[in-house]
Design a protein around this motif. Sequence first.
Motif, short mmCIF file in Angstrom:
data_model
loop_
_atom_site.label_atom_id
_atom_site.label_comp_id
_atom_site.label_asym_id
_atom_site.label_seq_id
_atom_site.Cartn_x
_atom_site.Cartn_y
_atom_site.Cartn_z
N ALA A 105 1.20 -6.08 4.02
CA ALA A 105 2.58 -6.81 3.25
C ALA A 105 3.17 -8.02 3.66
O ALA A 105 3.62 -8.95 2.91
N LYS A 106 1.74 -8.62 4.16
CA LYS A 106 1.74 -10.66 4.28
C LYS A 106 1.21 -11.49 3.32
O LYS A 106 1.43 -12.57 3.04
N LEU A 107 0.74 -10.21 2.72
CA LEU A 107 -0.58 -11.19 1.27
C LEU A 107 0.66 -10.98 0.19
O LEU A 107 1.35 -10.38 -0.22
N PRO A 108 0.14 -11.82 -0.84
CA PRO A 108 1.03 -12.27 -1.69
C PRO A 108 1.14 -11.10 -2.77
O PRO A 108 0.11 -10.04 -2.68
N PRO A 109 2.00 -10.69 -3.81
CA PRO A 109 1.83 -9.55 -4.29
C PRO A 109 1.35 -8.86 -5.28
O PRO A 109 0.36 -10.10 -5.57
N GLY A 110 -0.05 -8.24 -5.49
CA GLY A 110 -0.86 -8.01 -6.10
C GLY A 110 -1.88 -8.53 -5.69
O GLY A 110 -3.40 -8.44 -7.04
N ALA A 111 -2.09 -8.65 -4.28
CA ALA A 111 -3.14 -9.76 -4.28
C ALA A 111 -4.28 -7.57 -3.76
O ALA A 111 -4.08 -7.31 -3.94
N ALA A 112 -5.76 -9.00 -3.91
CA ALA A 112 -6.95 -8.29 -4.09
C ALA A 112 -7.40 -7.99 -2.71
O ALA A 112 -7.09 -8.91 -1.84
N ILE A 113 -8.58 -7.33 -2.47
CA ILE A 113 -9.03 -7.10 -0.92
C ILE A 113 -10.68 -6.74 -1.38
O ILE A 113 -11.01 -5.74 -1.66
N VAL A 114 -11.17 -7.37 -0.52
CA VAL A 114 -12.98 -7.59 -0.70
C VAL A 114 -13.41 -7.03 1.02
O VAL A 114 -13.06 -7.75 1.69
N ASN A 115 -13.52 -6.00 1.29
CA ASN A 115 -14.14 -5.80 2.62
C ASN A 115 -15.07 -5.51 2.87
O ASN A 115 -15.56 -4.43 2.31
N CYS A 116 -16.09 -6.34 3.02
CA CYS A 116 -17.53 -6.60 3.30
C CYS A 116 -17.99 -6.72 4.65
O CYS A 116 -19.18 -6.25 5.09
N GLY A 117 -16.73 -5.67 5.78
CA GLY A 117 -17.12 -5.43 7.31
C GLY A 117 -17.15 -4.05 7.18
O GLY A 117 -18.10 -3.28 5.94
N ARG A 118 -16.80 -3.58 8.10
CA ARG A 118 -17.36 -2.08 8.54
C ARG A 118 -16.02 -1.63 8.64
O ARG A 118 -15.37 -1.40 8.72
N GLY A 119 -16.44 -0.06 8.19
CA GLY A 119 -15.12 0.85 7.89
C GLY A 119 -14.09 1.03 9.34
O GLY A 119 -13.05 1.00 8.64
N GLY A 120 -14.26 -0.07 10.33
CA GLY A 120 -13.56 0.80 10.99
C GLY A 120 -12.50 -0.42 10.55
O GLY A 120 -11.13 -0.70 11.69
N HIS A 121 -12.15 -1.09 10.35
CA HIS A 121 -11.57 -2.25 10.00
C HIS A 121 -10.28 -1.98 8.66
O HIS A 121 -9.19 -2.16 9.20
N LEU A 122 -10.29 -0.99 8.43
CA LEU A 122 -9.78 -0.69 7.37
C LEU A 122 -8.69 0.84 8.36
O LEU A 122 -9.60 1.72 7.90
N VAL A 123 -7.61 0.39 7.61
CA VAL A 123 -6.88 2.18 7.37
C VAL A 123 -6.38 2.69 6.24
O VAL A 123 -5.86 1.85 5.20
N GLN A 124 -7.41 3.90 6.29
CA GLN A 124 -7.65 4.16 4.20
C GLN A 124 -6.02 4.39 4.18
O GLN A 124 -5.85 4.37 2.68
N ALA A 125 -5.66 5.07 4.80
CA ALA A 125 -4.23 5.57 4.15
C ALA A 125 -3.30 4.30 3.88
O ALA A 125 -2.48 4.29 3.36
N ASP A 126 -3.33 3.24 5.36
CA ASP A 126 -2.37 2.21 4.07
C ASP A 126 -2.97 1.71 2.99
O ASP A 126 -1.70 1.24 2.36
N LEU A 127 -3.98 1.46 2.97
CA LEU A 127 -4.65 0.60 1.95
C LEU A 127 -4.11 2.02 0.59
O LEU A 127 -3.85 1.13 -0.99
N LEU A 128 -4.23 3.16 0.31
CA LEU A 128 -3.95 4.26 -0.46
C LEU A 128 -2.88 3.69 -1.10
O LEU A 128 -1.79 3.81 -2.16
N VAL A 129 -1.48 4.01 -0.08
CA VAL A 129 0.02 3.55 -0.22
C VAL A 129 -0.26 1.84 -0.80
O VAL A 129 1.25 1.81 -1.48
N ALA A 130 -0.15 0.58 -0.21
CA ALA A 130 -0.76 -0.89 -0.80
C ALA A 130 -0.98 -0.94 -2.74
O ALA A 130 -0.25 -0.95 -3.41
N LEU A 131 -1.96 0.86 -2.64
CA LEU A 131 -2.56 0.15 -4.32
C LEU A 131 -1.72 1.56 -4.94
O LEU A 131 -1.40 0.73 -5.98
N ASP A 132 -1.11 2.41 -4.02
CA ASP A 132 -0.10 3.30 -5.72
C ASP A 132 1.12 2.48 -5.92
O ASP A 132 1.86 2.73 -6.84
N SER A 133 1.52 0.97 -4.44
CA SER A 133 2.71 0.68 -4.40
C SER A 133 3.05 -0.35 -5.43
O SER A 133 3.85 -1.06 -5.63
#
Length: 146
Positions: A105-133
Amino acid sequence: MHRDLLAYRVQQAAGDWQPLRFRPPGALRIGVLGTGVLAKTSLSALQAFGFQLNAWGRSRQSIGGVGCFAGKAEMDKFLGQSDILVCLLPLTSKTARILNGALFAKLPPGAAIVNCGRGGHLVQADLLVALDSGRLSAQFSTVIDL
């Protein structure tokens, strides 16, 4: 992401071809979460292309040609200047689940994410909501969880 490859792939699958707006590298702000060796190496490689580069870490760093932000107090300002956010943080108790709805929510609208880290960094459900919206325009993950 800079050249909108994901959008062109969608067009290709649909048998459609519409040129997209070209953004010169100097108009694109890349924010890197992390200031360690991987982050510094990545930032150094990106500098040659002319992107606007910022990095965020828990402690203050100085990286030539890169805007550096530190600590919780500067996180929101850093995120607001990240059209593409690259996560290169180590996975710790303080960074687990950092890529979440509140951060998106703090990123500019339409921002993109590249996660080169570990799976534990990402809340997948939140990602899906942000992509769908449409809050996020894309995500690319090179996550490896052993």
